[in-house]
Design a protein around this motif. Structure first.
Motif, short mmCIF file in Angstrom:
data_model
loop_
_atom_site.label_atom_id
_atom_site.label_comp_id
_atom_site.label_asym_id
_atom_site.label_seq_id
_atom_site.Cartn_x
_atom_site.Cartn_y
_atom_site.Cartn_z
N TYR A 162 42.26 25.01 -17.48
CA TYR A 162 42.21 23.11 -17.26
C TYR A 162 41.26 23.20 -16.09
O TYR A 162 40.54 22.79 -15.21
N LYS A 163 41.85 24.08 -14.72
CA LYS A 163 41.16 24.07 -13.40
C LYS A 163 39.70 24.24 -13.56
O LYS A 163 38.93 23.74 -13.18
N ILE A 164 39.54 24.91 -14.10
CA ILE A 164 37.82 25.54 -14.49
C ILE A 164 36.95 24.88 -15.08
O ILE A 164 35.63 24.43 -14.08
N LEU B 56 33.81 16.85 -1.18
CA LEU B 56 35.06 18.36 -1.06
C LEU B 56 36.13 18.20 -0.98
O LEU B 56 36.64 18.58 -2.48
N MET B 57 36.97 17.58 -0.13
CA MET B 57 38.22 17.21 -0.55
C MET B 57 38.15 15.58 -1.92
O MET B 57 39.47 16.25 -2.44
N THR B 58 37.60 15.33 -2.22
CA THR B 58 37.89 14.22 -3.28
C THR B 58 37.74 15.69 -4.92
O THR B 58 38.65 15.81 -5.80
N ALA B 59 36.99 15.95 -4.45
CA ALA B 59 37.12 17.72 -5.70
C ALA B 59 38.05 18.09 -5.84
O ALA B 59 38.39 18.41 -6.79
N ILE B 60 38.58 18.40 -4.81
CA ILE B 60 39.61 19.47 -4.75
C ILE B 60 40.87 18.27 -5.30
O ILE B 60 41.50 19.28 -6.05
N LEU B 61 41.14 17.42 -5.04
CA LEU B 61 42.36 16.99 -5.34
C LEU B 61 42.13 16.19 -7.18
O LEU B 61 42.99 16.83 -7.57
N TYR C 54 42.36 20.07 -8.62
CA TYR C 54 44.59 19.95 -8.79
C TYR C 54 45.33 18.90 -9.41
O TYR C 54 46.44 19.20 -9.82
N MET C 55 44.34 17.65 -10.15
CA MET C 55 44.80 16.44 -10.68
C MET C 55 45.77 17.85 -11.72
O MET C 55 46.60 16.92 -12.40
#
Length: 294
Positions: free
Chosen positions: A6-8, A48-53, A56-57
Motif C-alpha cells: 500500500y505504501k509503495i 518531501l515532508m508532505t510526501a513522507i506524511l 505513511y498515512m
C-alpha cells in the motif's frame, strides 16, 4: 505485506504526479532561467515532508478522519511540487499562481478538518479508557482504583478542613447465594445492591465496588452522627428490599464499618483500615449492623 505494498502504491502515485506536473511545466516553458536555489530548496523540503506524511498515512486507514488527511496531504504535495517546479521554470503566470494557492488552501483546510477530528477522537478515546480504568464492569460503580482517586481528590481539596466519612460495607453470607443459586444470581444481587446504595447518595457522595461483595462509600463534610445515619439508611434499605431471581426472592443484608478521614490522618489508608476493622466488628456482633470505629 499488504501495508508495505500500500505504501509503495502511494509512493508511485506521488512519483507519477511529479512526472505529470514536470511535463506540464516544461511544456508551458521549456527554458530554465536563473534558478532561485533558496526557494527551490525550501519548496523541495516541504514537498518531501508532505510526501513522507502522505505515504505513511496508511496506518490510519479506516479512521473516520483519514479521508480528510489523505486528500489534504495529497493536495499540499501537489501545491508544493508545483511551487518547486516553478522555481525551475520561472513562469510568473497568473493562472499557475492561482492554481497553486487554490490547491494549497483546500489542502490546508482538509488537513485542518482531519487533525481536528483526530484530536476529538483521541480525546474521546482517552475519556473512554479513563472510565474503563476506574469503573467496575459488572455494577457500573467506581472500582477500587477509581474510588481511591476520588477519595484522594476529596482529601486534597481539604473540604474546609472538615472530616470525610468513609463507609466499608460487605454483603452478609453472600457466598451462600453463589453456592445455592449460582454466580449469575450473585451477579444480579450485586447489581441490585449497587443500585440500592447509589439511590441513597447525593451528588457529592461516591460509592465504589471495593472488591467481591464489598462496597466503599465516601461522604464529604459529614459528622460521625451523619455518617452513622447514612450507614443505617443504606443498611435498612437493602434489608427491606428482596431481589427476585428466576421467581425466587433473595434476601440480602449488609454489614458496615465507618471511620472519619480527618486532616490529622497521615494518609487515607489509615482511615480505610479503621473502617475495615469496624466492619469486622459488625460481622462479629451478628451482622446486619453498622459500627463506627473507635
Amino acid at each position: 505485506m499488504d501495508y508495505f505494498s500500500y505504501k509503495i502504491r502511494r509512493a508511485i502515485l506521488l512519483a507519477l504526479s511529479v512526472a505529470v506536473l514536470a511535463i506540464l511545466d516544461y511544456i508551458a516553458n521549456p527554458n530554465i532561467k536563473s534558478v532561485l536555489y533558496s526557494n527551490l530548496i525550501t519548496e523541495g523540503i516541504l514537498t518531501l515532508m508532505t510526501a513522507i506524511l502522505f505515504v505513511y498515512m496508511g496506518e490510519l486507514r479506516g479512521r473516520h478522519f483519514f479521508k480528510f488527511l489523505n486528500y489534504g496531504f495529497y493536495l499540499l504535495f501537489i501545491s508544493f511540487t508545483t511551487d518547486t517546479l516553478d522555481q525551475l521554470f520561472l513562469h510568473g503566470r497568473l493562472q499557475t499562481t492561482i492554481l497553486e494557492k487554490g490547491i494549497l488552501i483546500i489542502g490546508y483546510l482538509l488537513v485542518f478538518i482531519g487533525i481536528k477530528q483526530w484530536l476529538e477522537e483521541y480525546t474521546r478515546m482517552n475519556k473512554s479508557l479513563s472510565r474503563q480504568a476506574t469503573t467496575d464492569d459488572l455494577t457500573g460503580l467506581l472500582n477500587r482504583r477509581g474510588f481511591i482517586q476520588k477519595l484522594h481528590s476529596m482529601a486534597n481539596d481539604g473540604v474546609d478542613s472538615q472530616p470525610i466519612a468513609i463507609l466499608i460495607g460487605d454483603l452478609d453470607n453472600f457466598k451462600n447465594i453463589n453456592d445455592e443459586h449460582g454466580h449469575i444470581a450473585g451477579d444480579t444481587v450485586l447489581k441490585h445492591c449497587s443500585a440500592q446504595i447509589r439511590s441513597q447518595l447525593n451528588n457529592q457522595q461516591w460509592v465504589g465496588r471495593w472488591g467481591g461483595e464489598e462496597f466503599a462509600i465516601t461522604s464529604p463534610k459529614t459528622t460521625p452522627e451523619q455518617a452513622m445515619k447514612l450507614a443505617e439508611q443504606i443498611r435498612d434499605h437493602i434489608a427491606q428490599n428482596s431481589y427476585n431471581y428466576e421467581g425466587k426472592d433473595l434476601n440480602v443484608t449488609i454489614s458496615i464499618g465507618l471511620s472519619q478521614l480527618s486532616p490529622s490522618d497521615y494518609n487515607i489508608y489509615n482511615a480505610i483500615q479503621r473502617a475495615d476493622k469496624a466492619l469486622y466488628q459488625s460481622k462479629a456482633n451478628g451482622r446486619n449492623r453498622s459500627t463506627m470505629s473507635g
